[in-house]
Scaffold this active site. Structure first.
Site, PDB file in Angstrom:
ATOM      1  N   THR A 317       0.777  -1.190  -0.026  1.00  0.00           N
ATOM      2  CA  THR A 317      -0.073   0.017  -0.042  1.00  0.00           C
ATOM      3  C   THR A 317       0.830   1.353   0.071  1.00  0.00           C
ATOM      4  O   THR A 317       2.002   1.352   0.647  1.00  0.00           O
ATOM      5  CB  THR A 317      -0.838   0.028   1.241  1.00  0.00           C
ATOM      6  OG1 THR A 317      -1.915   1.218   1.188  1.00  0.00           O
ATOM      7  CG2 THR A 317      -0.174  -0.064   2.423  1.00  0.00           C
ATOM      8  N   HIS A 369       2.657 -11.633  14.235  1.00  0.00           N
ATOM      9  CA  HIS A 369       3.731 -11.985  15.137  1.00  0.00           C
ATOM     10  C   HIS A 369       3.672 -13.456  15.417  1.00  0.00           C
ATOM     11  O   HIS A 369       4.485 -14.260  15.884  1.00  0.00           O
ATOM     12  CB  HIS A 369       3.985 -11.172  16.338  1.00  0.00           C
ATOM     13  CG  HIS A 369       5.453 -10.836  16.875  1.00  0.00           C
ATOM     14  ND1 HIS A 369       6.370 -12.237  16.395  1.00  0.00           N
ATOM     15  CD2 HIS A 369       5.759 -10.229  17.733  1.00  0.00           C
ATOM     16  CE1 HIS A 369       7.331 -11.679  17.140  1.00  0.00           C
ATOM     17  NE2 HIS A 369       7.485 -10.721  17.859  1.00  0.00           N
TER      18      HIS A 369
END
Length: 398
Positions: A317, A369
């Site tokens: 993006t 994560h």
């Protein structure tokens, strides 16, 4: 004999849609393959076309109604356009109405928003335009969505006086696309262990290469050489070196994708959409640039298909297009990472003990994560930085 007009068959990822606009009314002539209805889903606007020359004999689903995949929305009869006033008669009546004192037209145009079709009410409410200010070109002088859009393009008239102390607010319903985007973003923040790491890249080498070869590139390939192709190719190479960044989580399983489908976030009037470039490892720079250009044009015209926005293993993006200097992009689930580009800005940098003014860009990598360790994320972002600062390595596959 009447024929059933059905909604398109939606993909599994689309549960239902909403009738946005009926372009044709009962008894109105229509040609084969002419668009008669728009159906808005949470991803795209789908067009329903006439199966033959004829006319609608019944509308089953009105504007604003929810429709399911392959559900009947209208009845159509081939060659049945004469059930109401003939087109010539309608034109005569309409011309006659316009040549009268004009009072009838004024009354029609001054109808309150509540008297308009649902799609027109929505357009008027979102734009803040009064129904009485729009000239209707529809049947009987009624206002259409196109009339509202055309009215917006006219030069605004500056009022001679403005009321002081008004506290204006308006309430408009979310579009299906905006609601879906909101749901996905909220889900990403609540269901993933999202973390963002940052780095910066010296864009001077890429900018110099682009400046040197952009004219030759455009002449040879018919495409403008932009920065996105460098980022797409650099990200593809980095994904090859760090497969976890290209993976996704499915329940208790990790799915490692053996292909590289990169979504490129594109802003449109309806909201943010993410069309996907397939197999970017097999694409050259010209194919990437042409692909992005085609998607951007389709997004502006509202012509992106569901298939073009489905899937993807990684997303890029570019907030720098709008002047963003730094941001933390949100994951496009079920993907596990997203790269954020930003504005190129000249800053003083220390180079071999000397201060130089260089065109720098901050890069942001948000990642899940649960799957990607901090070490992998940092190394992935450093790889992109190194490839962009030495583009020869990228082109020579070093």
């Amino acid at each position: 004999m009447a024929t059933q007009i059905k909604a398109p068959v939606f993909p599994e990822s689309v549960a239902d849609g909403t009738i946005a606009t009926w372009h044709k009314q009962v008894g109105e002539s229509v040609s084969r393959d002419e668009v008669i209805c728009d159906i808005e889903t949470d991803k795209v606007v789908l067009e329903v076309v006439a199966p033959a020359d004829g006319s609608l004999v019944a509308i089953i689903k009105n504007e604003g109604d929810t429709v399911l995949s392959d559900e009947v929305i209208a009845q159509f009869e081939e060659g049945a356009a004469g059930t109401q006033a003939a087109p010539a008669e309608a034109k005569v009546e309409q011309a006659s109405a316009k040549t009268e004192a004009g009072a009838a037209a004024v009354v029609e145009r001054s109808q309150p928003v509540q008297d308009q079709a649902p799609a027109v009410r929505k357009a008027l409410t979102e734009t803040g335009i009064a129904a009485g200010d729009v000239s209707g070109t529809g049947r009987g002088g009624r206002i259409t969505k196109e009339d509202v859009a055309n009215h917006q393009t006219k030069p605004a008239v500056t009022p001679l006086s403005v009321a002081v102390g008004e506290r204006v607010e308006k309430r408009v319903p979310m579009t299906r696309l905006r609601k879906r985007v909101a749901e996905r973003l909220l889900d990403a923040t609540q269901s993933t262990a999202m973390l963002t790491t940052f780095n910066e890249v010296n864009m001077k080498p890429v900018m110099e290469m682009r400046k040197q070869y952009k004219d030759m590139f455009e002449k040879r390939h018919g495409a403008r050489l932009g920065f996105m192709s460098f980022f797409v190719k650099a990200a593809t190479e980095a994904l090859k070196r760090f497969p976890a960044v290209n993976a996704s989580i499915d329940g208790d399983d990790i799915v490692y994708h053996g292909f590289y489908d990169i979504g490129v976030a594109v802003s449109s009037e309806r909201g943010l959409v993410v069309p996907v470039l397939r197999d970017t490892d097999r694409m050259n720079y010209a194919e990437v640039e042409n692909g992005i250009g085609a998607y951007a044009a389709k997004a502006r015209a509202g012509k992106l298909s569901i298939e073009e926005m489905t899937g993807g293993t990684f997303t890029i993006t570019n907030g720098g297009t709008f002047g963003s200097l730094l941001s933390t992009p949100i994951l496009n689930t079920p993907q596990t990472a997203i790269l954020g580009m930003h504005k190129i800005q000249e800053r003083p940098m220390a180079v071999n003990g000397q201060v130089e003014i260089l065109p720098m860009m901050y890069l942001a990598l948000s990642y899940d994560h649960r799957l990607i360790d901090g070490k992998e994320a940092v190394q992935f972002l450093v790889t992109i930085k190194e490839l962009l600062e030495e583009p020869a390595k990228l082109i020579l596959d070093l």
